[in-house]
Design a protein around this motif. Structure first.
Motif, short mmCIF file in Angstrom:
data_model
loop_
_atom_site.label_atom_id
_atom_site.label_comp_id
_atom_site.label_asym_id
_atom_site.label_seq_id
_atom_site.Cartn_x
_atom_site.Cartn_y
_atom_site.Cartn_z
N LEU A 152 0.92 -0.69 -0.19
CA LEU A 152 0.38 0.15 0.28
C LEU A 152 0.95 0.82 0.61
CD1 LEU A 152 -3.24 -1.30 2.57
CD2 LEU A 152 -3.13 -1.10 -0.38
N SER A 153 1.99 0.98 0.86
CA SER A 153 2.72 2.36 0.94
C SER A 153 3.36 2.57 -0.07
CB SER A 153 3.73 2.45 1.74
OG SER A 153 4.87 1.20 1.89
N ARG A 154 3.46 1.73 -1.66
CA ARG A 154 4.01 2.00 -2.40
C ARG A 154 3.63 2.19 -3.73
NH1 ARG A 154 9.38 -1.76 -1.38
NH2 ARG A 154 9.71 -0.46 1.14
N SER A 155 2.15 1.97 -3.35
CA SER A 155 1.33 2.42 -4.56
C SER A 155 1.17 3.84 -5.20
CB SER A 155 -0.31 1.22 -3.97
OG SER A 155 -0.35 1.06 -3.51
N ALA A 156 2.13 4.22 -5.04
CA ALA A 156 1.83 5.86 -5.75
C ALA A 156 1.72 5.18 -7.10
CB ALA A 156 3.14 6.95 -4.90
N ILE A 157 3.17 4.36 -7.47
CA ILE A 157 3.29 3.93 -8.89
C ILE A 157 1.89 3.73 -9.69
CG2 ILE A 157 3.23 1.09 -8.34
CD1 ILE A 157 5.39 1.17 -10.72
N VAL A 158 0.59 3.55 -8.97
CA VAL A 158 -0.15 3.28 -9.55
C VAL A 158 -1.00 4.36 -10.64
CG1 VAL A 158 -3.18 2.52 -9.91
CG2 VAL A 158 -0.89 0.95 -8.40
N LEU A 159 -1.24 5.13 -9.85
CA LEU A 159 -1.10 7.47 -10.20
C LEU A 159 -0.78 7.58 -11.84
CD1 LEU A 159 -2.29 9.01 -6.71
CD2 LEU A 159 -3.64 7.83 -8.84
N ARG A 160 0.83 7.07 -11.14
CA ARG A 160 2.57 7.29 -12.04
C ARG A 160 2.36 7.05 -13.61
NH1 ARG A 160 6.48 7.04 -7.89
NH2 ARG A 160 7.27 5.40 -9.01
N ARG A 161 1.60 5.38 -13.00
CA ARG A 161 1.84 4.46 -14.55
C ARG A 161 0.58 4.12 -14.63
NH1 ARG A 161 6.91 1.49 -15.07
NH2 ARG A 161 6.73 0.28 -16.70
N PRO A 162 -0.87 4.89 -14.70
CA PRO A 162 -1.87 4.52 -14.80
C PRO A 162 -2.47 2.98 -15.34
CG PRO A 162 -2.07 6.06 -16.05
CD PRO A 162 -0.57 6.05 -15.06
N ARG A 163 -1.50 3.12 -16.82
CA ARG A 163 -1.31 1.35 -17.90
C ARG A 163 -0.95 0.34 -17.03
NH1 ARG A 163 -2.85 2.25 -22.52
NH2 ARG A 163 -2.27 4.45 -23.91
N LEU A 164 -1.00 0.05 -16.16
CA LEU A 164 0.48 -1.11 -15.42
C LEU A 164 -2.00 -1.99 -14.32
CD1 LEU A 164 2.96 -0.46 -13.04
CD2 LEU A 164 2.94 -1.56 -14.90
N LEU A 165 -2.14 -0.50 -13.68
CA LEU A 165 -3.73 -0.47 -13.55
C LEU A 165 -4.68 -1.03 -14.39
CD1 LEU A 165 -4.85 -0.36 -10.68
CD2 LEU A 165 -6.23 1.73 -11.23
N VAL A 166 -4.45 -0.82 -15.50
CA VAL A 166 -5.64 -0.90 -17.01
C VAL A 166 -5.35 -1.92 -17.17
CG1 VAL A 166 -6.07 -0.17 -18.94
CG2 VAL A 166 -5.57 1.67 -17.92
N ALA A 167 -3.86 -2.59 -17.16
CA ALA A 167 -4.05 -4.05 -17.41
C ALA A 167 -4.37 -5.39 -16.37
CB ALA A 167 -2.06 -4.33 -18.03
N GLU A 168 -3.95 -4.49 -15.79
CA GLU A 168 -4.08 -5.24 -13.82
C GLU A 168 -6.07 -5.38 -14.26
OE1 GLU A 168 -2.63 -7.63 -13.04
OE2 GLU A 168 -0.94 -6.97 -14.00
N MET A 169 -6.58 -4.67 -14.51
CA MET A 169 -8.50 -4.57 -14.56
C MET A 169 -8.77 -5.08 -16.19
SD MET A 169 -9.56 -0.45 -13.21
CE MET A 169 -10.56 -0.90 -13.08
N HIS A 170 -7.66 -5.09 -16.74
CA HIS A 170 -8.28 -5.90 -17.78
C HIS A 170 -7.76 -7.52 -17.21
CE1 HIS A 170 -7.93 -7.94 -21.53
NE2 HIS A 170 -8.79 -7.30 -21.72
N PHE A 171 -7.36 -7.86 -16.80
CA PHE A 171 -7.30 -8.71 -16.75
C PHE A 171 -7.83 -9.41 -15.54
CE2 PHE A 171 -4.51 -12.06 -13.45
CZ PHE A 171 -4.36 -13.36 -14.74
N ALA A 172 -8.15 -9.11 -14.49
CA ALA A 172 -8.99 -9.82 -12.88
C ALA A 172 -10.19 -9.10 -12.92
CB ALA A 172 -8.40 -8.66 -11.53
N GLY A 173 -10.60 -7.60 -14.32
CA GLY A 173 -12.04 -7.63 -14.15
C GLY A 173 -12.81 -8.24 -15.39
N VAL A 174 -12.21 -7.45 -16.79
CA VAL A 174 -12.78 -7.28 -17.92
C VAL A 174 -12.85 -8.97 -18.06
CG1 VAL A 174 -12.98 -7.10 -20.67
CG2 VAL A 174 -12.55 -5.12 -19.13
N LEU A 175 -11.62 -10.25 -17.73
CA LEU A 175 -11.40 -11.28 -18.25
C LEU A 175 -12.89 -12.48 -17.75
CD1 LEU A 175 -7.94 -11.68 -19.06
CD2 LEU A 175 -10.44 -11.43 -20.42
N SER A 176 -12.95 -11.75 -16.18
CA SER A 176 -14.26 -11.72 -15.31
C SER A 176 -15.45 -12.00 -15.94
CB SER A 176 -13.92 -12.23 -13.80
OG SER A 176 -12.20 -11.51 -13.02
N LEU A 177 -15.94 -11.06 -16.73
CA LEU A 177 -17.01 -10.57 -17.05
C LEU A 177 -18.08 -11.70 -17.54
CD1 LEU A 177 -16.74 -6.87 -19.08
CD2 LEU A 177 -18.11 -7.76 -16.84
#
Lengths: 264, 155
Positions: free
Chosen positions: A33-58
């Motif tokens: 959690l304390s190193r999560s600032a990267i998610v805001l700096r590089r939102p592409r990483l988050l988008v890729a993981e949301m694709h993996f965890a969210g879209v593919l679970s749809l």
């Protein structure tokens, strides 16, 4: 005498182990959690993981939501028919989905579909020493690998639960109104009269947020703590699914006791 | 899959998720509970409220005009005090009466308001003077049996 001492020492060491694991896991999650600032700096990483965890679970979420709604509608109709109040089937379907089944079943599906994959991915990265390689290159794997996975799962879970509930209500509508022939007006109006936005829908969303945090934490921790062998990763994946299911059900009991009991 | 496709799918996923939440809030839940409509609060005292609970509907002529906000016991009058939140779109004469009714044979209880004939309307903080308590099934059955028994004794 030796048998008793052996049993006692077994219980003792198991307890100490459990507390130890809890402590390690807490420290690990706090570090992520304390190193999560990267998610805001590089939102592409988050988008890729949301694709993996969210879209593919749809697909699994939509199909199971629809079937749960169909079954609820059918069973509710059969029971309510005896009391001549089949119009209340909308209330039954909506309340059971929004309060309980939506968050809980989608969390269980999410744990087995996305949680297990997260654990396997981190576990295999550890086994093939990709995480150590990152550390050698002064890239923090907590930030680069684990944090986006955690936040991807955390953000996907409430959306998946909402989609599950909505699909379930549509399923209930299809079977009772379209197929059986319950009055459409009674179905929606009785549902609207008894589903409260704050008490039912918001509490359901809070549940799904808590479950999302729990399942994502367990998945990333089990992956990161797995024994770096083929067998170790497979055990870690199993532990993720089992621990997540138990955690979700236990948390659900606690949250329900807080949210839906007593005088309000 | 290239990056733009991933972005598209995630955007679609988030949109569908928020759409599902809106569907739940607007179609499954009642919109009225999100936007608190302006209203006024009146109270009524009952000898017996039966199974009336907070949030039960207040109806007049079968139309929902408000909700029960709280149910309490008064130490002074030794009766139940029920607070009613009424929608300001609906106005009732000052001498209206409140009764506790049951929806169907085994349904939930609600408060019914019968309008009176006064020219003045109820305002915030008023008390409904004329009230009728809930019908307690046990009492009705008891009275019925008692009546039957005295009938057979007189024969």
């Amino acid at each position: 005498m030796t048998l008793i001492t052996r049993i006692l020492s077994k219980i003792g060491s198991a307890t100490v182990d459990a507390v130890w694991t809890l402590g390690t896991a807490s420290v690990f999650i706090f570090r992520v959690l304390s190193r999560s600032a990267i998610v805001l700096r590089r939102p592409r990483l988050l988008v890729a993981e949301m694709h993996f965890a969210g879209v593919l679970s749809l697909v699994i979420i939509i199909v199971s939501g629809l079937f749960v709604g169909l079954v609820l509608g059918l069973q509710g109709y059969e029971t309510l028919k005896r009391y001549g109040s089949t119009g209340a089937v909308g209330t039954l379907v909506a309340l059971s989905l929004v309060r309980e089944l939506g968050p809980v079943v989608s969390a269980l599906l999410f744990a087995s579909r996305a949680g297990s994959a997260i654990t396997a991915e981190i576990g295999i990265m550890k086994t093939t020493e990709q995480l150590s390689a990152m550390e050698m290159m002064a890239v923090d794997p907590h930030a680069r690998v684990v944090a986006p996975m955690f936040w991807g799962g955390f953000l996907s879970m409430p959306l998946l639960a909402a989609i599950f509930s909505a699909m379930g209500i549509i399923g209930g509508y299809l079977i009772t109104v379209v197929v059986i022939g319950v009055d459409s007006g009674a179905f929606w109006s009785q549902m609207q009269a008894s589903v409260d936005f704050h008490h039912d829908i918001l509490n359901g969303v809070i549940k799904s947020i808590v479950f999302g945090a729990a399942v994502s934490s367990i998945a990333v921790y089990e992956g990161y703590a797995s024994v770096p062998t083929a067998e170790g990763v497979s055990r870690a994946v199993t532990r993720t699914v089992v621990t997540s299911a138990l955690a979700v059900l236990a948390l659900d009991f606690v949250l329900t006791a807080f949210m839906f009991t007593g005088v309000h | 899959m290239d990056r733009s496709m991933v972005d598209l799918w995630v955007g679609l996923f988030v949109a569908v998720g928020i759409g599902a939440l809106l569907f739940l809030a607007l179609k499954a839940g009642n919109v009225d509970s999100i936007i608190k409509s302006e209203g006024y609060s009146v109270s009524a005292e009952f000898d017996n409220i039966g199974g009336l609970k907070a949030k039960a509907p207040v109806k007049s002529a079968g139309v929902i005009v408000g909700r029960v906000s709280s149910v309490n016991f008064s130490n002074q009058s030794l009766r139940a005090v029920v607070k009613l939140d009424l929608d300001e779109r609906f106005q009732f004469p000052k001498d209206s009466s409140a009764s506790i009714l049951t929806a169907g044979l085994l349904g939930d209880q609600f408060v019914g308001i019968d309008p009176g004939g006064s020219l003045e309307n109820l305002v915030e903080g008023d008390r409904l003077r004329i009230t009728q308590s809930a019908i307690v099934l046990e009492k009705v059955i008891g009275q019925f049996l008692y009546g039957k028994m005295s009938e057979t004794n007189s024969d």
